[in-house]
Design an enzyme around this catalytic site. Sequence first.
Site, short mmCIF file in Angstrom:
data_model
loop_
_atom_site.label_atom_id
_atom_site.label_comp_id
_atom_site.label_asym_id
_atom_site.label_seq_id
_atom_site.Cartn_x
_atom_site.Cartn_y
_atom_site.Cartn_z
N VAL A 15 -35.86 69.60 -17.74
CA VAL A 15 -34.77 69.61 -16.74
C VAL A 15 -34.80 70.91 -15.92
CG1 VAL A 15 -32.29 69.39 -16.37
CG2 VAL A 15 -33.37 68.15 -18.26
N LYS A 106 -25.44 67.22 -23.54
CA LYS A 106 -24.43 66.25 -24.04
C LYS A 106 -24.02 66.55 -25.47
CE LYS A 106 -28.67 64.21 -24.61
NZ LYS A 106 -29.80 63.66 -23.94
N ILE A 137 -27.48 59.30 -12.81
CA ILE A 137 -26.39 58.46 -12.26
C ILE A 137 -25.13 59.31 -12.12
CG2 ILE A 137 -25.04 56.36 -12.58
CD1 ILE A 137 -27.15 55.37 -14.55
N GLY A 188 -41.70 60.25 -22.84
CA GLY A 188 -40.82 61.41 -22.71
C GLY A 188 -39.33 61.11 -22.61
N GLU A 191 -35.49 61.87 -27.58
CA GLU A 191 -35.19 63.25 -27.98
C GLU A 191 -36.33 63.76 -28.86
OE1 GLU A 191 -32.09 64.86 -27.01
OE2 GLU A 191 -32.26 63.11 -25.72
N ASP A 202 -26.95 59.70 -29.87
CA ASP A 202 -27.06 60.19 -28.48
C ASP A 202 -26.10 59.39 -27.58
OD1 ASP A 202 -28.72 61.69 -26.30
OD2 ASP A 202 -28.73 59.60 -25.67
N LYS A 206 -22.46 60.51 -25.49
CA LYS A 206 -22.19 60.21 -24.07
C LYS A 206 -20.91 59.38 -23.95
CE LYS A 206 -27.12 60.46 -23.05
NZ LYS A 206 -28.39 59.72 -23.12
N GLY A 303 -35.18 62.13 -17.39
CA GLY A 303 -36.32 62.53 -16.55
C GLY A 303 -36.00 63.80 -15.78
#
Length: 441
Positions: A15, A106, A137, A188, A191, A202, A206, A303
């Site tokens: 990131v 997160k 998003i 990729g 995690e 995960d 969220k 991504g």
Amino acid sequence: MGNKISVGLLGFGVVGSGVMQIIENNQAELIHQLGTEVHVKSILVRNPAKSRNVDLDRTRITTDPEIILNDPEIDVIIEVMGGIDEAREHILKAFSAKKHVVTANKDLVALHGPELQEAANQNKCDFFYEASVAGGIPILRGITGGLSADRIQQVMGIVNGTTNYILTKMANEGMPYEDALQEAQELGFAEADPTSDVEGLDAARKMAILGRLAFSTDIELEEVEVSGIKNLALEDLQYGDQLGYTMKLIGFAKCHDKEVEVSVEPTLLSKEHPLADVKNEYNAVYVYGEAVGETMFYGPGAGSLPTATAVMSDVVEVIRNVRLGVNGNIVTEPRFKKELKTPDHRFGQYYLRLHVKDEAGVFSTISSLFHELDISFKRILQNPIKKHEVAEIVLVTHQTSLGNFNKALNQLESLHDVLDVKSYYKVEGDVEHVAGTTETL
Ligand code: NDP
Ligand code: HSE
């Protein structure tokens, strides 16, 4: 604010390097939006010798977080290093130093979001985390901005790309679970330890974040009920398909009369539901608001560049707030004191696969048990596999309370004729009549 805003990057992995690329490649767009240049002054990494896929002036790299956190020229910290304790410490220090913070983390926001938000407000700083849910998003801003005047009743989401990829491959190509997981890791999305993906944690993180923002109330991570996809059998995907459903890992957050339920569970979703067509690593979040009705947000959930886009949308928001002098203004008081829904207040349809003795009268015993609990069947599969005097029955119930369904499961297990309760899943959405099944009223 001068003609340049300096940011400090904590982390320069997938990131972080995407953030750098956007800042460098889209500087003209940023200047147009903000009237100021955005400049990455320093970058924290663990291993400064590592080769990076973005050209970089190495003098900006450091392994000492204090250099960034104590730099008076840095106005905004972008935390994209991951992990919990160190990241939390750095963010709290940043607020004490009156720096605004943007994060994609997160795990941290789900666990410590309210505490960090409080610290941000106290210091008149912004704390934004758009990238923490569903990657690229803009769902958090969709909820807190676009739908802020509505009463949101339900959020349903495919918010984990890894599990959606695995389920798509299993359903469409008959690929074994392990192979699909390995592909997701190679691509990729997963995690570093994919346990949190496949066991639903995960997605639960969220959904805790989404639930808090959608209903403006306090939702703790441990209040999210979680089950993952690790033990799914291919047969259930196939039976689901035959019945008109597709298996998805769905996060649910529902609120009715101050009663809230949040869960993540493998769900047989009607193929006609808007979420059913979300394939591979893509994410989507369906939001039902009392005034707006149905809305759906769709896009890449992970991504480098998609996630960095969300991070940068937060940075833009921070800088706009700096211009207006309105940072640190997020409401932290819950709108109401919530109750968690009890199983008797949670309603849904359920799929059930049983192995029973292949004898006359067995189905009638099972039907009576359900009838006594006021549960009726919507669909019964007519072509059970028969072997060694064992019959397989697949049922889909009409709407019932979770409390009654749980009672039915307990009682089934003690029936002499029921050999095994093989599996059961939540069912969401209606399907048209399906050939080969018996439909009951
Ligand atoms: P990576 O593992 O790719 O990158 C982490 C970066 O942080 C690396 O540059 C690493 O340094 C640095 N780092 C980690 N720990 C430390 C430490 N203790 N001290 C100094 N530097 C450290 O992670 P991602 O970029 O994939 O993820 C970052 C965050 O974004 C996580 O919270 C993740 O959950 C979240 N996220 C990621 C998405 C994705 O698609 N990848 C999507 C949405 C959210 P070094 O390079 O030297 O190893
Ligand atoms: N492992 C996560 C996923 C990455 O598969 O969705 C994005 O949060």
